[in-house]
Design a protein around this motif. Sequence first.
Motif, short mmCIF file in Angstrom:
data_model
loop_
_atom_site.label_atom_id
_atom_site.label_comp_id
_atom_site.label_asym_id
_atom_site.label_seq_id
_atom_site.Cartn_x
_atom_site.Cartn_y
_atom_site.Cartn_z
N PRO A 147 -6.29 10.16 -6.88
CA PRO A 147 -5.68 9.02 -6.17
C PRO A 147 -6.13 7.65 -6.66
N ASP A 148 -7.42 7.50 -7.00
CA ASP A 148 -7.87 6.19 -7.46
C ASP A 148 -7.22 5.81 -8.79
N THR A 149 -6.94 6.81 -9.63
CA THR A 149 -6.24 6.53 -10.89
C THR A 149 -4.81 6.09 -10.62
N LEU A 150 -4.15 6.74 -9.66
CA LEU A 150 -2.79 6.34 -9.32
C LEU A 150 -2.74 4.92 -8.78
N PHE A 151 -3.74 4.55 -7.98
CA PHE A 151 -3.81 3.17 -7.49
C PHE A 151 -3.94 2.18 -8.65
N ARG A 152 -4.77 2.52 -9.65
CA ARG A 152 -4.96 1.63 -10.80
C ARG A 152 -3.68 1.52 -11.62
N ILE A 153 -2.97 2.65 -11.79
CA ILE A 153 -1.71 2.62 -12.54
C ILE A 153 -0.70 1.75 -11.81
N ALA A 154 -0.56 1.96 -10.49
CA ALA A 154 0.39 1.16 -9.71
C ALA A 154 0.06 -0.32 -9.80
N ASP A 155 -1.21 -0.65 -9.70
CA ASP A 155 -1.63 -2.04 -9.78
C ASP A 155 -1.34 -2.62 -11.17
N ALA A 156 -1.61 -1.84 -12.21
CA ALA A 156 -1.42 -2.33 -13.57
C ALA A 156 0.05 -2.59 -13.90
N ILE A 157 0.95 -1.79 -13.34
CA ILE A 157 2.37 -1.99 -13.64
C ILE A 157 3.07 -2.82 -12.58
N GLY A 158 2.33 -3.23 -11.55
CA GLY A 158 2.92 -4.08 -10.52
C GLY A 158 3.90 -3.38 -9.63
N ALA A 159 3.65 -2.12 -9.35
CA ALA A 159 4.55 -1.33 -8.50
C ALA A 159 3.77 -0.79 -7.30
N PRO A 160 4.45 -0.60 -6.17
CA PRO A 160 3.76 0.03 -5.04
C PRO A 160 3.47 1.50 -5.35
N LEU A 161 2.41 2.02 -4.77
CA LEU A 161 2.03 3.41 -5.00
C LEU A 161 3.17 4.36 -4.64
N SER A 162 3.95 4.02 -3.63
CA SER A 162 5.05 4.89 -3.21
C SER A 162 6.08 5.09 -4.32
N GLU A 163 6.14 4.18 -5.28
CA GLU A 163 7.06 4.35 -6.41
C GLU A 163 6.56 5.43 -7.38
N LEU A 164 5.26 5.68 -7.38
CA LEU A 164 4.69 6.66 -8.29
C LEU A 164 4.60 8.06 -7.69
N VAL A 165 4.56 8.13 -6.37
CA VAL A 165 4.34 9.40 -5.68
C VAL A 165 5.57 9.72 -4.84
N ARG A 166 6.06 10.92 -5.00
CA ARG A 166 7.20 11.34 -4.19
C ARG A 166 7.03 12.81 -3.84
N GLU A 167 7.63 13.18 -2.73
CA GLU A 167 7.61 14.58 -2.34
C GLU A 167 8.75 15.29 -3.04
N GLU A 168 8.47 16.49 -3.51
CA GLU A 168 9.53 17.28 -4.11
C GLU A 168 10.21 18.10 -3.03
N GLU A 169 11.51 18.22 -3.15
CA GLU A 169 12.25 19.05 -2.21
C GLU A 169 12.03 20.50 -2.58
N PRO A 170 11.96 21.39 -1.57
CA PRO A 170 11.76 22.81 -1.88
C PRO A 170 12.90 23.34 -2.74
#
Length: 60
Positions: free
Chosen positions: A24-47
């Motif tokens: 998770p901390d890496t995802l926060f750094r990636i989101a911050d570096a590209i200027g996107a909210p974390l929700s743009e990087l993480v999504r739930e997959e449909e079954p």
Amino acid sequence: MSLRGDMDLASYNRIEMGHASSMPDTLFRIADAIGAPLSELVREEEPRPAPPGDGGWPGR
């Protein structure tokens, strides 16, 4: 992109392509570096639906 020196491009590419998972901390750094909210990087997959004719029973 080096994420401010915390990650090399090869590691970032493996995560982006789905060949590696990230903490998770890496995802926060990636989101911050590209200027996107974390929700743009993480999504739930449909079954995934069961294959036709499977009936949902194991071994069949």
